[in-house]
Design a protein around this motif. Sequence first.
Motif, PDB file in Angstrom:
ATOM      1  N   ALA A   1      20.544  98.258   2.292  1.00 24.35           N
ATOM      2  CA  ALA A   1      20.111  97.057   1.563  1.00 24.35           C
ATOM      3  C   ALA A   1      18.778  96.545   2.116  1.00 24.35           C
ATOM      4  O   ALA A   1      17.891  96.143   1.366  1.00 24.35           O
ATOM      5  N   LYS A   2      18.638  96.592   3.449  1.00 23.08           N
ATOM      6  CA  LYS A   2      17.375  96.175   4.073  1.00 23.08           C
ATOM      7  C   LYS A   2      16.230  97.038   3.548  1.00 23.08           C
ATOM      8  O   LYS A   2      15.155  96.539   3.214  1.00 23.08           O
ATOM      9  N   ASN A   3      16.472  98.345   3.525  1.00 27.55           N
ATOM     10  CA  ASN A   3      15.424  99.265   3.053  1.00 27.55           C
ATOM     11  C   ASN A   3      15.099  99.030   1.576  1.00 27.55           C
ATOM     12  O   ASN A   3      13.934  99.101   1.178  1.00 27.55           O
ATOM     13  N   ILE A   4      16.123  98.775   0.787  1.00 29.01           N
ATOM     14  CA  ILE A   4      15.895  98.537  -0.644  1.00 29.01           C
ATOM     15  C   ILE A   4      14.984  97.327  -0.821  1.00 29.01           C
ATOM     16  O   ILE A   4      14.024  97.349  -1.592  1.00 29.01           O
ATOM     17  N   LYS A   5      15.298  96.271  -0.074  1.00 28.10           N
ATOM     18  CA  LYS A   5      14.501  95.055  -0.195  1.00 28.10           C
ATOM     19  C   LYS A   5      13.042  95.321   0.171  1.00 28.10           C
ATOM     20  O   LYS A   5      12.118  94.932  -0.536  1.00 28.10           O
ATOM     21  N   LYS A   6      12.852  96.019   1.284  1.00 31.79           N
ATOM     22  CA  LYS A   6      11.500  96.306   1.761  1.00 31.79           C
ATOM     23  C   LYS A   6      10.739  97.187   0.774  1.00 31.79           C
ATOM     24  O   LYS A   6       9.588  96.916   0.419  1.00 31.79           O
ATOM     25  N   LEU A   7      11.401  98.242   0.302  1.00 33.82           N
ATOM     26  CA  LEU A   7      10.708  99.230  -0.539  1.00 33.82           C
ATOM     27  C   LEU A   7      10.507  98.742  -1.978  1.00 33.82           C
ATOM     28  O   LEU A   7       9.716  99.308  -2.725  1.00 33.82           O
ATOM     29  N   SER A   8      11.242  97.683  -2.346  1.00 34.02           N
ATOM     30  CA  SER A   8      11.128  97.179  -3.721  1.00 34.02           C
ATOM     31  C   SER A   8       9.955  96.220  -3.895  1.00 34.02           C
ATOM     32  O   SER A   8       9.613  95.845  -5.012  1.00 34.02           O
ATOM     33  N   LYS A   9       9.360  95.781  -2.784  1.00 39.43           N
ATOM     34  CA  LYS A   9       8.243  94.825  -2.884  1.00 39.43           C
ATOM     35  C   LYS A   9       7.097  95.408  -3.707  1.00 39.43           C
ATOM     36  O   LYS A   9       6.821  96.616  -3.629  1.00 39.43           O
ATOM     37  N   GLY A  10       6.476  94.534  -4.497  1.00 38.83           N
ATOM     38  CA  GLY A  10       5.305  94.971  -5.266  1.00 38.83           C
ATOM     39  C   GLY A  10       5.646  95.800  -6.480  1.00 38.83           C
ATOM     40  O   GLY A  10       4.864  96.644  -6.891  1.00 38.83           O
ATOM     41  N   SER A  11       6.828  95.560  -7.060  1.00 40.45           N
ATOM     42  CA  SER A  11       7.235  96.411  -8.188  1.00 40.45           C
ATOM     43  C   SER A  11       7.057  95.731  -9.549  1.00 40.45           C
ATOM     44  O   SER A  11       7.602  96.208 -10.547  1.00 40.45           O
ATOM     45  N   VAL A  12       6.314  94.615  -9.590  1.00 42.75           N
ATOM     46  CA  VAL A  12       6.113  93.900 -10.869  1.00 42.75           C
ATOM     47  C   VAL A  12       5.542  94.857 -11.919  1.00 42.75           C
ATOM     48  O   VAL A  12       4.613  95.611 -11.647  1.00 42.75           O
ATOM     49  N   GLY A  13       6.169  94.833 -13.119  1.00 45.51           N
ATOM     50  CA  GLY A  13       5.687  95.668 -14.215  1.00 45.51           C
ATOM     51  C   GLY A  13       6.407  96.993 -14.355  1.00 45.51           C
ATOM     52  O   GLY A  13       6.256  97.681 -15.367  1.00 45.51           O
ATOM     53  N   LEU A  14       7.207  97.353 -13.350  1.00 47.87           N
ATOM     54  CA  LEU A  14       7.912  98.644 -13.440  1.00 47.87           C
ATOM     55  C   LEU A  14       9.120  98.545 -14.381  1.00 47.87           C
ATOM     56  O   LEU A  14       9.746  97.485 -14.488  1.00 47.87           O
TER      57      LEU A  14
END
Length: 590
Positions: free
Chosen positions: A543-556
């Motif tokens: 879950a920690k990794n998901i949160k970190k890696l999901s940053k900056g995904s606006v528009g996807l």
Amino acid sequence: MKFKFSSFEVDDGMLHSAAVITAATFSCLMSGFVLQNIWRKYIVRQRIKRRREESKLSIQKMGDYLMQHGLSVDKRNIILDMPMAELQRKLQNGSLKALDVLRAYQSKAIEVTKDLNCVVEPIWEAEEQAIACDFMTGKKSPLHGIPVSLKENYHVQGYDSTGGMAKFIDCPQPDDNVIVKTLKEQGAIPFMRTNLPQTMMVYESSNPIYGETRNPHDPKRGPGGSSSGEGCLIGAGGSVLGFGTDIGGSLRIPAHMCGVCCLKPTVGRISTEGTHEVHKGATLVPGATGPLSRDVDGLVLAMKSLLVSHMFELDRSVPPIPFRPEIYEDHRPLRIGYFHDIGYMPSVPACERGVREVREILEKNGHTLIEFKVPRVDKALELFAQCVFGDGCKTFTDALKYDVVDPSFKLTYFLIHQAPEWLKRVAGFFYRTVGHDPIPKKVLVAAAGIKSVSKWWGVVEDLQAYRKKFEMEMRANKLDAIISPGFAYAAIPLGKAFLTVGAVAYTNLYNVINYPAGSLPVTKVTEEDEKLLENYPTKTLYAKNIKKLSKGSVGLPINVQFVAPPYQEELVLRLMKEVETSIKLGERHS
Ligand SMILES: CCCCCCCC/C=C\CCCCCCCC(=O)NCCO
């Protein structure tokens, strides 16, 4: 000193030379072994290099060819903009020529693959077929002149199906597979072969032969996998209809991450013969074949065209059930279960909103929506691992012997496939204590292999019991169908899937129970979703990794899955079409 044996005597000198001979033989064998290893690896590297160059050359040749024979940009773009229904209608009534449609898609595919690397090679026979289509008189087949792309593991006569593994280079297939044959019989024109991750048992998109495929909406991110090239090519507009395979989510993950539609049918509804998987023998959770398309009409057309006597004749294991329009066209209100959180790791806010919005649409259309709780997701994941890695991953390690292991596959390969059982247990302990997550241990122990036939039969019984439990849970709520997140998160940076791999529960659940599942793009990540991500609960390492890696995904893009009991593909498609139509109407009104 002398030793006396029954028939001859041995003195010190003889003993000494025996030792020397043994040592010499041993070191000869050892260095021979080492040299042989080095030699084999060298040969494999050469083979990979040659195959890559051939592939690049073939793509480049197609580009050059199109420079001379291509369409005007305007004409090309008109064709590329057509939704499937319009394209099909115009090919049927003759107002569009198959060759023009082919040229339009060839040129778009070659254009987008320059940056995205989704095409492995063109299928050169397409041209001849398109010309034949245009010369044809009389009644036209339903897929007349429609270009179709194929994941590289679909057997096509004369081409290798490597699955990204060097071992399978230079093994041209003797024949088209059943789906390809049926597609051709129905008038379709296979025109491009598309990329996949090494072994196809990860949702990455890279292999040492053809390289890495990128996401059409953000090239720094992955397209998902393992039908990576299909998701990417269709998402980038270079194909209207494609085919891939799915054992744990390989159609639905790229569909979700690239914003295209797909259908993973019940395994058995359409033929699965003639696709390359190294672990074909692991039939308890078997691989599905299925279509990806720009819109739901594309999926419906594909299923209607495949569910015909031609396919039932070529593969007699497929039950001869034609497409049932009475189910697809039915308007009866349904009871539909929904969930946002599979009970392992929550889906990110954008995915949750996707399900919520679809729920609202369906409720508005008169259906009843009921919250559904997935029974024991840990059991589903463990069963998945037992069923696909039950041989202790020997099939995979054998297939990759002497091969170059792709960087995006190294961690999976090392920990899930190669590590000895004790190391898997240590890693499992780490995930449990530091990662606050007991599930990886179960998966890793399962991937160390099932130790006896009686244990194996136990797994079979557990699987049957889990399937029954799921069925009873649906029955208790009188559910006709289920909707759930397209995946746990939107596209993440390339090469990072291993850090979040537990998320595969969102898709492989429906492989474990063998229910048909479709995926439909419904929304895009917004600024608001990104803000809400701050509150995403991070109890586990994943879950920690998901949160970190999901940053900056606006528009996807964000998809939602539509699921029904086995053999109810028509019901899945009906609901997808209904929601797609409502979304389009909504967009027109706003
Ligand atoms: C470190 C331990 C991790 C434990 C938790 C997660 C369990 C996942 C296990 C295994 C991960 C498998 C991922 C499958 C992706 C899709 C494959 C597919 O559909 N291929 C179709 C080929 O045609």
